[in-house]
Design a protein around this motif. Structure first.
Motif, PDB file in Angstrom:
ATOM      1  N   THR A 318       0.829  -1.209   0.000  1.00  0.00           N
ATOM      2  CA  THR A 318       0.000   0.000   0.000  1.00  0.00           C
ATOM      3  C   THR A 318       0.863   1.260   0.000  1.00  0.00           C
ATOM      4  O   THR A 318       0.571   2.234  -0.705  1.00  0.00           O
ATOM      5  N   LEU A 319       1.943   1.237   0.772  1.00  0.00           N
ATOM      6  CA  LEU A 319       2.858   2.385   0.782  1.00  0.00           C
ATOM      7  C   LEU A 319       3.495   2.574  -0.593  1.00  0.00           C
ATOM      8  O   LEU A 319       3.688   3.700  -1.054  1.00  0.00           O
ATOM      9  N   GLY A 320       3.798   1.451  -1.255  1.00  0.00           N
ATOM     10  CA  GLY A 320       4.337   1.518  -2.623  1.00  0.00           C
ATOM     11  C   GLY A 320       3.337   2.143  -3.587  1.00  0.00           C
ATOM     12  O   GLY A 320       3.702   2.963  -4.425  1.00  0.00           O
ATOM     13  N   PHE A 321       2.053   1.739  -3.451  1.00  0.00           N
ATOM     14  CA  PHE A 321       0.984   2.351  -4.261  1.00  0.00           C
ATOM     15  C   PHE A 321       0.940   3.848  -4.034  1.00  0.00           C
ATOM     16  O   PHE A 321       0.954   4.657  -4.955  1.00  0.00           O
ATOM     17  N   LEU A 322       0.848   4.205  -2.739  1.00  0.00           N
ATOM     18  CA  LEU A 322       0.681   5.613  -2.358  1.00  0.00           C
ATOM     19  C   LEU A 322       1.833   6.461  -2.873  1.00  0.00           C
ATOM     20  O   LEU A 322       1.639   7.562  -3.375  1.00  0.00           O
ATOM     21  N   PHE A 339       7.472   8.085   9.216  1.00  0.00           N
ATOM     22  CA  PHE A 339       7.731   7.390   7.954  1.00  0.00           C
ATOM     23  C   PHE A 339       9.219   7.075   7.811  1.00  0.00           C
ATOM     24  O   PHE A 339       9.582   6.001   7.321  1.00  0.00           O
ATOM     25  N   GLN A 340      10.072   7.988   8.263  1.00  0.00           N
ATOM     26  CA  GLN A 340      11.525   7.729   8.204  1.00  0.00           C
ATOM     27  C   GLN A 340      11.873   6.475   9.014  1.00  0.00           C
ATOM     28  O   GLN A 340      12.668   5.637   8.571  1.00  0.00           O
ATOM     29  N   ASN A 341      11.260   6.328  10.202  1.00  0.00           N
ATOM     30  CA  ASN A 341      11.506   5.138  11.031  1.00  0.00           C
ATOM     31  C   ASN A 341      10.980   3.875  10.355  1.00  0.00           C
ATOM     32  O   ASN A 341      11.580   2.804  10.458  1.00  0.00           O
ATOM     33  N   LEU A 342       9.856   4.049   9.679  1.00  0.00           N
ATOM     34  CA  LEU A 342       9.247   2.921   8.978  1.00  0.00           C
ATOM     35  C   LEU A 342      10.143   2.464   7.822  1.00  0.00           C
ATOM     36  O   LEU A 342      10.270   1.261   7.565  1.00  0.00           O
ATOM     37  N   LEU A 343      10.777   3.409   7.150  1.00  0.00           N
ATOM     38  CA  LEU A 343      11.685   3.065   6.055  1.00  0.00           C
ATOM     39  C   LEU A 343      12.840   2.195   6.562  1.00  0.00           C
ATOM     40  O   LEU A 343      13.276   1.267   5.873  1.00  0.00           O
ATOM     41  N   LYS A 344      13.297   2.475   7.755  1.00  0.00           N
ATOM     42  CA  LYS A 344      14.380   1.669   8.346  1.00  0.00           C
ATOM     43  C   LYS A 344      13.918   0.221   8.516  1.00  0.00           C
ATOM     44  O   LYS A 344      14.655  -0.727   8.237  1.00  0.00           O
ATOM     45  N   LYS A 345      12.663   0.061   8.965  1.00  0.00           N
ATOM     46  CA  LYS A 345      12.084  -1.288   9.120  1.00  0.00           C
ATOM     47  C   LYS A 345      11.973  -1.986   7.759  1.00  0.00           C
ATOM     48  O   LYS A 345      12.274  -3.168   7.630  1.00  0.00           O
ATOM     49  N   ILE A 346      11.526  -1.215   6.766  1.00  0.00           N
ATOM     50  CA  ILE A 346      11.360  -1.797   5.426  1.00  0.00           C
ATOM     51  C   ILE A 346      12.726  -2.229   4.874  1.00  0.00           C
ATOM     52  O   ILE A 346      12.853  -3.291   4.253  1.00  0.00           O
ATOM     53  N   GLY A 347      13.744  -1.410   5.099  1.00  0.00           N
ATOM     54  CA  GLY A 347      15.105  -1.765   4.689  1.00  0.00           C
ATOM     55  C   GLY A 347      15.570  -3.043   5.379  1.00  0.00           C
ATOM     56  O   GLY A 347      16.191  -3.920   4.757  1.00  0.00           O
ATOM     57  N   HIS A 348      15.221  -3.167   6.664  1.00  0.00           N
ATOM     58  CA  HIS A 348      15.591  -4.363   7.440  1.00  0.00           C
ATOM     59  C   HIS A 348      14.893  -5.595   6.864  1.00  0.00           C
ATOM     60  O   HIS A 348      15.513  -6.651   6.680  1.00  0.00           O
ATOM     61  N   HIS A 349      13.576  -5.464   6.553  1.00  0.00           N
ATOM     62  CA  HIS A 349      12.820  -6.588   5.976  1.00  0.00           C
ATOM     63  C   HIS A 349      13.375  -6.969   4.603  1.00  0.00           C
ATOM     64  O   HIS A 349      13.408  -8.142   4.247  1.00  0.00           O
ATOM     65  N   ALA A 350      13.789  -5.963   3.827  1.00  0.00           N
ATOM     66  CA  ALA A 350      14.327  -6.240   2.487  1.00  0.00           C
ATOM     67  C   ALA A 350      15.570  -7.130   2.564  1.00  0.00           C
ATOM     68  O   ALA A 350      15.862  -7.890   1.641  1.00  0.00           O
ATOM     69  N   LYS A 351      16.260  -7.052   3.688  1.00  0.00           N
ATOM     70  CA  LYS A 351      17.480  -7.841   3.855  1.00  0.00           C
ATOM     71  C   LYS A 351      17.235  -9.170   4.571  1.00  0.00           C
ATOM     72  O   LYS A 351      17.843 -10.184   4.242  1.00  0.00           O
ATOM     73  N   ASN A 352      16.301  -9.175   5.550  1.00  0.00           N
ATOM     74  CA  ASN A 352      16.213 -10.315   6.459  1.00  0.00           C
ATOM     75  C   ASN A 352      14.916 -11.119   6.432  1.00  0.00           C
ATOM     76  O   ASN A 352      14.865 -12.211   6.994  1.00  0.00           O
ATOM     77  N   ALA A 353      13.860 -10.588   5.830  1.00  0.00           N
ATOM     78  CA  ALA A 353      12.553 -11.267   5.883  1.00  0.00           C
ATOM     79  C   ALA A 353      12.528 -12.483   4.956  1.00  0.00           C
ATOM     80  O   ALA A 353      13.453 -12.694   4.162  1.00  0.00           O
ATOM     81  N   ALA A 355      11.605 -14.637   1.645  1.00  0.00           N
ATOM     82  CA  ALA A 355      11.811 -14.158   0.260  1.00  0.00           C
ATOM     83  C   ALA A 355      10.636 -13.350  -0.288  1.00  0.00           C
ATOM     84  O   ALA A 355      10.839 -12.308  -0.912  1.00  0.00           O
ATOM     85  N   GLU A 356       9.403 -13.815  -0.065  1.00  0.00           N
ATOM     86  CA  GLU A 356       8.254 -13.126  -0.670  1.00  0.00           C
ATOM     87  C   GLU A 356       8.131 -11.698  -0.135  1.00  0.00           C
ATOM     88  O   GLU A 356       7.914 -10.747  -0.893  1.00  0.00           O
ATOM     89  N   LEU A 357       8.298 -11.531   1.185  1.00  0.00           N
ATOM     90  CA  LEU A 357       8.200 -10.188   1.768  1.00  0.00           C
ATOM     91  C   LEU A 357       9.387  -9.324   1.331  1.00  0.00           C
ATOM     92  O   LEU A 357       9.235  -8.119   1.094  1.00  0.00           O
ATOM     93  N   ARG A 358      10.561  -9.916   1.179  1.00  0.00           N
ATOM     94  CA  ARG A 358      11.722  -9.156   0.697  1.00  0.00           C
ATOM     95  C   ARG A 358      11.434  -8.556  -0.684  1.00  0.00           C
ATOM     96  O   ARG A 358      11.725  -7.392  -0.943  1.00  0.00           O
ATOM     97  N   LEU A 359      10.838  -9.392  -1.547  1.00  0.00           N
ATOM     98  CA  LEU A 359      10.504  -8.919  -2.903  1.00  0.00           C
ATOM     99  C   LEU A 359       9.513  -7.775  -2.867  1.00  0.00           C
ATOM    100  O   LEU A 359       9.651  -6.788  -3.592  1.00  0.00           O
ATOM    101  N   ARG A 360       8.502  -7.899  -2.004  1.00  0.00           N
ATOM    102  CA  ARG A 360       7.487  -6.844  -1.899  1.00  0.00           C
ATOM    103  C   ARG A 360       8.111  -5.553  -1.377  1.00  0.00           C
ATOM    104  O   ARG A 360       7.747  -4.453  -1.811  1.00  0.00           O
ATOM    105  N   CYS A 361       9.062  -5.686  -0.463  1.00  0.00           N
ATOM    106  CA  CYS A 361       9.765  -4.502   0.056  1.00  0.00           C
ATOM    107  C   CYS A 361      10.586  -3.831  -1.050  1.00  0.00           C
ATOM    108  O   CYS A 361      10.574  -2.606  -1.186  1.00  0.00           O
ATOM    109  N   LEU A 362      11.285  -4.641  -1.842  1.00  0.00           N
ATOM    110  CA  LEU A 362      12.100  -4.088  -2.931  1.00  0.00           C
ATOM    111  C   LEU A 362      11.219  -3.365  -3.956  1.00  0.00           C
ATOM    112  O   LEU A 362      11.571  -2.294  -4.446  1.00  0.00           O
ATOM    113  N   ASP A 363      10.054  -3.961  -4.266  1.00  0.00           N
ATOM    114  CA  ASP A 363       9.116  -3.316  -5.203  1.00  0.00           C
ATOM    115  C   ASP A 363       8.641  -1.969  -4.658  1.00  0.00           C
ATOM    116  O   ASP A 363       8.585  -0.971  -5.385  1.00  0.00           O
ATOM    117  N   ALA A 364       8.268  -1.969  -3.363  1.00  0.00           N
ATOM    118  CA  ALA A 364       7.764  -0.734  -2.743  1.00  0.00           C
ATOM    119  C   ALA A 364       8.850   0.337  -2.703  1.00  0.00           C
ATOM    120  O   ALA A 364       8.591   1.511  -2.987  1.00  0.00           O
TER     121      ALA A 364
END
Length: 504
Positions: A318-322, A339-353, A355-364
């Protein structure tokens, strides 16, 4: 070849064609051009083939279906409905699903023809049987029926036939079959309603949209989850959004999200409700939607900050859509540090979550960071740079490490992030200052498959097409990138070998 087909058809018409000859006929009709078939076909031939469908022999039925499929395609739709109406009606009642699908698809062809559609509209029994096919056990039959009825509803006459006649009762009766069939009818209604405001009015006046909305706002959480997807489809059209707003449906959906806080089963329907508002923001104005329905943004942040991978995935999407357009980016920027703090979480998920969630993070992330050249103001460039640096202490290295992993999807996802920022001067400076990064970009040996080669090529193209690249990268690197672009994504450098006398 045409003569051989006619001879086999004659034998079939006299019921003298054994199964082997029907198999031969199936192959033969595929090889004859439609015009040649049209010139030699008679009603007797087609009637005989339809008659052969009445035997209890699956292989014979299958052969006849294949032959009829080819022959009927060669005929004018008006001819089919005028001369084979009875056969079509029998086909809709046939116990074999392949015969039903053949028949319904022919009706679909007929209703696309402006001259032939009237014949179908004047055949209420035929339409009634197609409606009953929505209740069939096989989803393929039901889908074909929905497709044909959608085509019928493309004209005012078709809408009148379906919604201002006894056929409406048939639609309602078939809905009573079971929950699955009821949702199929809703799917048909939403498909028809999405065509135009006029179509929507017919569907609304039938009472079926009210029933759908009633289920959406009812107490059954599983039903809500199914119905919100259909309402989201309706909201993708401007007349659909207008209708939902006028009926107070969008406000009701917002109120359900507010009440979800105290509902232990909200996990079943909340993702769909959030996607609804995400789609609404995407096709409408992100700022207006977020200001009018503040609970939407609040819930997206809550979900993104949670520990539930399903909720995180929906929030990230949804954040990617927005953030896919500038207005949405500015809405997110207004939330400042949250939102800046949330981006840090998204960066963390992109590395550690997983595979499917990592891909969604990279797309967003790609969607959030991309800025078209004409929108690259100083403020917006500062914003995307600050978002990038919020993702990780060393964001460029983070995505570079992901791009070197042996998983093609993740590899391409990381390259997509680089492509999103490639036309922004601050990113070009970062790339140049990162040791070995430009060499990595022009190194073809690290791309193992076609998707990766294509993704790398898109990155090179984005860099070369930027107005600032030559100045920032310098002439040497710029020329190497241009050479890469000119050679294409799959270029392989020729390796010359020298023969040495006496060598093994």
């Amino acid at each position: 070849m045409a003569e051989a087909v006619v001879e086999l058809l004659e034998r079939a018409a006299r019921r003298e064609a054994p199964l082997e000859e029907l198999r031969a006929l199936r192959l033969a009709v595929q090889a004859v051009p439609p015009a040649a078939l049209r010139a030699r076909l008679s009603d007797d031939h087609l009637g005989a083939l339809f008659a052969l469908l009445s035997v209890n022999d699956r292989e014979q039925v299958s052969a006849c279906v294949s032959i009829l499929e080819r022959l009927l395609q060669a005929l004018d739709p008006l001819y089919v409905i005028q001369n084979l109406r009875e056969e079509l009606q029998k086909g809709l009642l046939h116990p074999d699903d392949s015969v039903k699908i053949l028949t319904i698809s022919q009706v679909g062809r007929i209703v696309e023809n402006s001259h032939a559609v009237t014949e179908v509209l004047n055949s209420p029994e035929l339409l009634r049987q197609i409606i009953n096919c929505i209740g069939g056990e096989k989803i393929a039959v039901a889908k074909e029926a929905i497709k044909s009825l959608s085509r019928i509803a493309q004209t005012r006459e078709g809408l009148e036939a379906l919604f201002v006649s006894s056929l409406l009762s048939d639609l309602k009766n078939v809905m009573a079959t079971n929950d699955v069939v009821r949702y199929r009818v809703y799917e048909l209604i939403v498909e028809i309603s999405s065509v135009s405001a006029d179509s929507l009015n017919y569907c609304a006046n039938s009472g079926l949209i009210s029933e759908l909305i009633g289920e959406l706002t009812g107490d059954d959480v599983l039903v809500r989850a199914t119905c919100i997807e259909m309402v989201t489809s309706l909201a993708r059209t401007s007349h659909g959004r207008q209708y939902l707003a006028q009926q107070g449906i969008i406000d009701k959906i917002s109120n359900i999200i507010v009440g979800a806080e105290s509902d232990p089963f909200s996990g079943f329907y909340l993702p769909g409700f959030i996607k609804f508002f995400g789609n609404l923001a995407l096709v409408d104005s992100p700022q207006q939607i977020c200001e009018r329905y503040p609970v939407f943004m609040e819930k997206v942040f809550e979900m993104a900050e949670s520990h539930d991978p399903t909720m995180i995935g929906v929030a990230v999407d949804t954040l990617g859509f927005l953030g896919s357009n500038v207005e949405g980016k500015q809405v997110l920027q207004k939330t400042r540090s949250r939102f800046q703090n949330l981006l840090k979480k998204i960066g963390h998920h992109a590395k550690n979550a997983p595979a499917e969630l990592r891909l969604r993070c990279l797309d967003a992330i790609s969607s959030l960071l991309y800025l078209p050249p004409e929108q690259q103001t100083e403020d917006l460039l500062r914003m995307t740079e600050s978002w990038f640096t919020s993702l990780s202490s060393q964001p460029l290295e983070l995505f570079r490490s992901i791009s070197t992993q042996p998983f093609p999807d993740l590899h391409c996802g990381a390259l997509q992030v680089f492509t999103a920022i490639a036309n922004q001067p601050w990113a070009q400076k970062l790339m140049l200052d990162s040791p070995g990064f430009v060499e990595y970009i022009v190194d073809r040996s690290v791309e193992p498959d076609k998707a990766s080669k294509d993704a790398k090529y898109e990155l090179v193209k984005a860099l070369v097409n930027s107005k600032t690249i030559a100045e920032i990268f310098g002439n040497q690197y710029y020329l190497r990138l241009r050479a890469y672009l000119r050679e294409g994504p799959y270029y392989v450098k020729a390796v010359s070998t020298t023969a040495v006398e006496g060598a093994e």
